[in-house]
Write a protein that holds these residues in place. Structure first.
Motif, short mmCIF file in Angstrom:
data_model
loop_
_atom_site.label_atom_id
_atom_site.label_comp_id
_atom_site.label_asym_id
_atom_site.label_seq_id
_atom_site.Cartn_x
_atom_site.Cartn_y
_atom_site.Cartn_z
N GLY A 128 1.02 -1.69 -0.24
CA GLY A 128 -0.04 0.06 0.01
C GLY A 128 0.84 1.14 -0.12
O GLY A 128 1.84 1.18 0.28
N ALA A 129 0.22 2.39 -0.58
CA ALA A 129 1.21 3.73 -0.64
C ALA A 129 2.10 3.50 0.08
O ALA A 129 2.84 4.25 0.68
N ASP A 130 1.09 3.81 1.77
CA ASP A 130 1.32 4.43 2.93
C ASP A 130 1.67 3.92 4.15
O ASP A 130 1.46 3.60 5.44
N ALA A 131 1.69 2.41 3.30
CA ALA A 131 2.20 1.07 4.86
C ALA A 131 3.06 0.88 5.02
O ALA A 131 4.22 1.13 4.26
N LEU A 361 -9.93 -14.42 2.37
CA LEU A 361 -10.90 -13.39 1.22
C LEU A 361 -10.49 -12.61 2.66
O LEU A 361 -10.17 -11.27 2.58
N VAL A 362 -11.21 -12.68 3.78
CA VAL A 362 -10.97 -12.16 4.94
C VAL A 362 -10.13 -11.29 5.40
O VAL A 362 -10.13 -9.99 5.30
N VAL A 363 -8.61 -12.13 4.97
CA VAL A 363 -7.70 -11.20 5.90
C VAL A 363 -7.33 -10.58 5.11
O VAL A 363 -6.53 -9.13 5.26
N ALA A 364 -7.34 -10.59 3.89
CA ALA A 364 -6.79 -9.83 2.66
C ALA A 364 -8.03 -8.35 2.42
O ALA A 364 -7.29 -7.82 2.06
N THR A 365 -9.24 -8.45 2.86
CA THR A 365 -9.78 -7.42 3.25
C THR A 365 -9.46 -6.82 4.20
O THR A 365 -9.39 -5.37 3.95
N ILE A 366 -8.75 -7.26 5.14
CA ILE A 366 -8.56 -6.10 6.28
C ILE A 366 -7.15 -5.74 5.91
O ILE A 366 -7.22 -4.42 6.00
N GLY A 367 -6.35 -6.72 4.49
CA GLY A 367 -5.41 -5.82 4.57
C GLY A 367 -5.27 -4.73 3.47
O GLY A 367 -4.41 -3.65 3.50
N LEU A 368 -5.88 -4.71 2.81
CA LEU A 368 -6.77 -3.50 1.92
C LEU A 368 -7.31 -2.57 2.49
O LEU A 368 -7.07 -1.67 2.29
N LYS A 369 -8.14 -2.65 3.70
CA LYS A 369 -8.81 -1.82 4.12
C LYS A 369 -7.85 -0.71 5.29
O LYS A 369 -7.99 0.62 5.11
N TYR A 370 -7.13 -1.76 5.41
CA TYR A 370 -5.80 -0.58 6.35
C TYR A 370 -4.65 -0.51 4.97
O TYR A 370 -4.28 -0.16 6.10
N GLY A 371 -5.01 -0.06 4.49
CA GLY A 371 -3.78 0.32 3.24
C GLY A 371 -2.50 -0.86 3.31
O GLY A 371 -0.74 -0.41 2.99
N LEU A 372 -2.17 -2.10 3.81
CA LEU A 372 -1.16 -2.33 3.91
C LEU A 372 -1.22 -3.35 2.77
O LEU A 372 0.84 -3.32 2.32
#
Length: 417
Positions: A128-131, A361-372
């Protein structure tokens, strides 16, 4: 004629349920777990398919206000689903602890280590850009180390392996691995907190206090309640309110709401008829109605087109897929073989533990939400989850047929040391 928001929302829900369950039934008929078809159905409704061939229809069916409503309903479904996963986490039936420990250590350790290397090498493309660099690397490594307990359980039932020693070993290892994965994710989220260092430390302390309080106090309270409350309805309300309350607590701590729901589920008494009836009822509505909404949202966030015509992106996806498959297979199967599991069962175990499904899928969604991870990283993780889940069933059927053709299956028991 203007269409009211509630009408649009209901149309979207109807379309999602129709497409998801149709795809689930199609894949069930060819030997795949229905949940995989529901995930594929979500992808069909997103930019990868519908948005590509009929973008105006996708924009009309899923405007911003509808997506917001779907997200809320999906989050509720995930809270209940994670609560049910917590209820299914069993560590009390482990007898041959050395074998289970070896499988968990090898099956998570090797993919995690390889994931760190991949994450470092592809940071400029996937992060992510700011991860924070450490948070991104640890998250990506964790995503490759996951085994999806619910999908694995369904595959074992389909193969008539759920009551075998191999089935018990794989389910127990996956359940413990899930617990470790959510604990690790909690630590990662604490570490990337956007607050000062003192607040991060306080968050970690409060999270530990909540875990201890849950296991020492909440578990005892729930144990007494299930023996004194005879009404299934009252108990259902209490458990749901508890799961939602814990979800709120962890969200307020700066973690994800799903972690709280999972934690509360681990405190629910095991082998209790009332709880088992309630779990079956909740699972029915959650799996049939609410989870497909989550799959659709994953599909709407996933665009295979991001891989585009750039050969390097496709090679990166292929490389990550191979690393994920091989390290999980060698790590889990190899560790089990070294711990004394017969060779054929070790191969089958390594194959089963590669199923990543809903959990990734759940973990990936959390990663996207937090910008990781960015959208490309998210898309690759989703595709890895789909492919590794899709190949598990057919590979197991092939291995089972070969074993039956060669000789009688080797029998083993998970017995004490």
């Amino acid at each position: 004629m203007a269409i009211e928001p509630i009408t649009r929302f209901l149309l979207a829900v109807g379309a999602i349920l129709l497409v998801s369950h149709f795809c689930g039934e199609v894949l069930r008929r060819i030997g795949q777990p229905p949940v995989l078809g529901e995930i594929v159905g979500g992808l069909l409704l997103g930019p990868s398919v519908l948005g590509l061939i009929w973008p105006s229809a996708g924009a009309w069916l899923f405007p911003a206000d509808v997506l917001s409503s779907l997200d809320r309903a999906a989050q509720l479904g995930l809270v209940v689903f994670m609560f049910l996963l917590g209820c299914e986490l069993r560590t009390d039936r482990i007898e041959r602890k050395s074998l289970v420990g070896a499988v968990v250590l090898g099956g998570m350790g090797l993919p995690f280590a390889a994931g760190i290397g991949v994450a470092f090498a592809a940071a400029s493309v996937l992060a992510g850009a700011d991860a924070p660099k450490a948070g991104y690397v640890l998250f990506f490594a964790l995503a490759l180390a996951i085994t999806a307990l619910p999908v694995l359980a369904r595959i074992l039932v389909d193969l008539d392996l759920d009551r075998t020693g191999l089935g018990a070993l794989s389910l127990t290892s996956a359940a413990i691995g899930d617990g470790i994965a959510w604990l690790t994710l909690t630590l990662i989220l604490v570490g990337i907190g956007q607050h000062g260092g003192g607040n991060v430390v306080m968050t970690a302390i409060l999270a530990v206090v909540l875990v201890v309080f849950t296991q020492l106090v909440v578990r005892r309270i729930l144990g007494r309640l299930v023996t004194r409350i005879e009404s299934d309805k009252v108990m259902t309300v209490l458990l749901l309110v508890g799961a939602i309350g814990f979800a709120v607590l962890t969200q307020m701590l700066g973690l994800h709401a799903l972690l709280g729901a999972f934690l509360f589920g681990t405190a629910v008494p095991r082998d209790c008829p009332v709880v088992e009836r309630i779990s079956a009822q909740l699972r029915g509505f959650t799996v049939v109605v609410l989870l497909p909404l989550f799959f659709a949202l994953v599909g709407l966030s996933t665009s295979i087109g991001l891989l585009g015509t750039d050969l390097s992106h496709w090679l990166l996806f292929a490389g990550i897929l191979v690393v994920a498959q091989l390290t999980k297979f060698i790590g889990a199967g190899g560790a089990a073989r070294l711990a004394g599991l017969p060779g054929r069962q070790a191969i089958q175990l390594g194959t089963l533990m590669n199923c990543r499904g809903v959990t990734e899928l759940v973990v990936a969604t959390i990663g996207l939400k937090y910008g990781l991870v960015n959208q490309l990283g998210f898309t690759i993780l989703v595709l890895v989850a789909v492919v590794t889940t899709a190949v598990t069933g057919p590979l197991m059927r092939f291995l089972t047929r070969r074993e039956k053709a060669a000789s009688k299956p080797e029998v083993f028991e998970i017995v004490g040391n």
